[in-house]
Design a protein around this motif. Structure first.
Motif, short mmCIF file in Angstrom:
data_model
loop_
_atom_site.label_atom_id
_atom_site.label_comp_id
_atom_site.label_asym_id
_atom_site.label_seq_id
_atom_site.Cartn_x
_atom_site.Cartn_y
_atom_site.Cartn_z
N ILE A 137 -21.24 18.19 -33.63
CA ILE A 137 -20.90 19.60 -33.81
C ILE A 137 -22.10 20.39 -34.33
O ILE A 137 -22.14 21.62 -34.23
N ALA A 138 -23.10 19.72 -34.86
CA ALA A 138 -24.28 20.41 -35.39
C ALA A 138 -25.04 21.10 -34.26
O ALA A 138 -25.14 20.59 -33.15
N GLY A 139 -25.56 22.29 -34.55
CA GLY A 139 -26.32 23.04 -33.57
C GLY A 139 -25.88 24.48 -33.50
O GLY A 139 -25.17 24.97 -34.38
N HIS A 140 -26.30 25.18 -32.44
CA HIS A 140 -25.98 26.59 -32.24
C HIS A 140 -25.01 26.71 -31.07
O HIS A 140 -25.20 26.11 -30.02
N TRP A 141 -23.99 27.55 -31.26
CA TRP A 141 -22.93 27.72 -30.27
C TRP A 141 -22.71 29.20 -30.02
O TRP A 141 -22.61 29.99 -30.96
N MET A 142 -22.62 29.58 -28.75
CA MET A 142 -22.40 30.98 -28.39
C MET A 142 -21.00 31.17 -27.83
O MET A 142 -20.53 30.38 -27.00
N ALA A 214 -12.99 14.44 -38.18
CA ALA A 214 -13.67 13.57 -37.22
C ALA A 214 -15.10 14.05 -37.07
O ALA A 214 -15.43 15.18 -37.42
N ALA A 215 -15.97 13.18 -36.51
CA ALA A 215 -17.38 13.52 -36.39
C ALA A 215 -17.60 14.73 -35.50
O ALA A 215 -18.56 15.48 -35.69
N ASN A 216 -16.74 14.93 -34.50
CA ASN A 216 -16.94 16.01 -33.54
C ASN A 216 -16.10 17.24 -33.87
O ASN A 216 -15.90 18.09 -33.01
N SER A 217 -15.59 17.33 -35.09
CA SER A 217 -14.77 18.49 -35.42
C SER A 217 -14.99 18.93 -36.87
O SER A 217 -15.44 18.14 -37.71
N LEU A 218 -14.68 20.18 -37.12
CA LEU A 218 -14.81 20.75 -38.45
C LEU A 218 -13.67 21.74 -38.64
O LEU A 218 -13.36 22.53 -37.73
N VAL A 219 -13.05 21.69 -39.80
CA VAL A 219 -11.91 22.57 -40.11
C VAL A 219 -12.34 23.52 -41.21
O VAL A 219 -12.85 23.10 -42.25
N MET A 220 -12.12 24.82 -40.99
CA MET A 220 -12.50 25.84 -41.96
C MET A 220 -11.29 26.68 -42.33
O MET A 220 -10.60 27.20 -41.46
N LYS A 238 -16.16 16.13 -25.05
CA LYS A 238 -16.80 14.82 -24.91
C LYS A 238 -18.23 14.93 -24.40
O LYS A 238 -19.09 14.13 -24.76
N ASP A 239 -18.48 15.94 -23.54
CA ASP A 239 -19.84 16.06 -23.00
C ASP A 239 -20.81 16.72 -23.99
O ASP A 239 -22.01 16.80 -23.73
N GLY A 240 -20.30 17.21 -25.10
CA GLY A 240 -21.15 17.81 -26.13
C GLY A 240 -21.68 19.19 -25.81
O GLY A 240 -22.44 19.75 -26.59
N MET A 257 -1.14 30.47 -33.24
CA MET A 257 -2.43 29.86 -32.90
C MET A 257 -3.06 30.55 -31.70
O MET A 257 -2.37 31.05 -30.83
N GLU A 258 -4.37 30.57 -31.69
CA GLU A 258 -5.15 31.17 -30.61
C GLU A 258 -6.35 30.27 -30.37
O GLU A 258 -6.86 29.63 -31.30
N SER A 259 -6.80 30.22 -29.15
CA SER A 259 -7.97 29.39 -28.84
C SER A 259 -9.05 30.21 -28.15
O SER A 259 -8.75 31.16 -27.42
N THR A 260 -10.29 29.86 -28.39
CA THR A 260 -11.42 30.46 -27.69
C THR A 260 -12.47 29.38 -27.47
O THR A 260 -12.33 28.26 -27.96
N ARG A 261 -13.52 29.71 -26.73
CA ARG A 261 -14.47 28.69 -26.28
C ARG A 261 -15.89 29.10 -26.61
O ARG A 261 -16.27 30.27 -26.45
N PHE A 262 -16.68 28.12 -27.06
CA PHE A 262 -18.10 28.31 -27.29
C PHE A 262 -18.89 27.34 -26.42
O PHE A 262 -18.38 26.28 -26.06
N VAL A 263 -20.12 27.70 -26.11
CA VAL A 263 -21.01 26.81 -25.36
C VAL A 263 -22.26 26.56 -26.20
O VAL A 263 -22.71 27.43 -26.93
#
Length: 266
Positions: A137-142, A214-220, A238-240, A257-263
């Motif tokens: 999950i570390a890095g920059h996401w738009m 989990a390693a691939n998730s973060l809850v705020m 899974k593809d990161g 609940m609402e969902s949105t997407r980052f790349v």
């Protein structure tokens, strides 16, 4: 209401029984205490929290505890087609308005929105920037803004996550609105659920608490004056290369609940 951490175990015990439908008399029998003792515990709980009604305080405590249990909801169970977030009237907003509200409230996460490429490292303290490589999950996401109406579409929203050697997360968000105005926020927090202050010019929330199921998730969980504003679950695919943000809004009846997407952009 001030944070329930101010309440001791005896006060919480009485409030939970009150929320379950007990009266002072039945609580006294259940706990083997006098009614005067139960009244004293309730009086002290009201004094600590500033809530004038014991039953209202018990209801808020129950809602808070239900909220805390919900923040580790698996994102896979949430549909991207869930209704829009509730507006101030409690009615679902239109999809376009809901999407913009999501973007606006991201600032309250205490995350920092990062400009592209050469400017990114400036968002973080050097110690955070030089930290060992963290989970996926570390890095920059738009934010993928394609589904947001053109008249409401922000120019840019980027979230950045970095984990230091002390395991604390440096989180940043920057939002560039359609008119070019910018909001930024920062936080550095351990994933232990303990709220930390948000710095920046956001205003939507004044503290954020992190958990990492989990390693691939973060809850705020965002709070303003001690009250929960929203909880956001970030889960990397899974593809990161993409990340889903699931937003849980507190409500009197059930969480919305609402969902949105980052790349990924780095």
């Amino acid at each position: 209401m001030r944070p329930p951490a101010e309440l001791n175990d005896r006060e919480l015990e009485v409030l939970r029984l009150l929320a379950a439908g007990h009266t002072v008399k039945t609580i006294a029998v259940e706990l083997g205490r006098s009614e005067a003792s139960i009244h004293e515990r309730l009086r002290e709980a009201r004094r600590k929290t500033g809530v004038g009604s014991s039953r209202e305080l018990a209801r808020r405590l129950r809602d808070q505890e239900n909220w805390d249990r919900n923040i580790d909801l698996p994102v896979a169970a949430v549909s991207a087609n869930d209704p829009g977030q509730p507006g101030s009237s409690g009615r679902p907003a239109s999809k376009g308005i809901a999407a913009m509200l999501i973007v606006t409230s991201l600032a309250g996460l205490g995350l920092v929105l990062a400009p592209p490429a050469a400017e990114r490292q400036a968002l973080f303290h050097p110690a955070a920037a030089s930290a060992a490589q963290g989970p996926s999950i570390a890095g920059h996401w738009m934010l993928d803004v394609a589904g947001i109406p053109a008249e409401e579409r922000p120019q840019r929203v980027v979230i950045a996550f970095f984990q230091g050697q002390d395991r604390r997360w440096s989180t940043a968000v920057e939002i560039v609105a359609p008119d070019g105005s910018t909001k930024q926020g920062r936080s550095i927090a351990a994933p232990d659920g303990v709220p930390v202050p948000i710095s920046g010019n956001l205003g939507f929330a004044d503290s954020v608490a992190l958990r990492q199921p989990a390693a691939n998730s973060l809850v705020m969980t965002l709070r303003l004056a001690g009250q929960p504003v929203s909880t956001r679950v970030y889960t990397v695919a899974k593809d990161g290369r993409s990340m889903t943000e699931t937003i849980v809004w507190p409500g009197a009846d059930a969480a919305k609940m609402e969902s949105t997407r980052f790349v990924r952009v780095d």
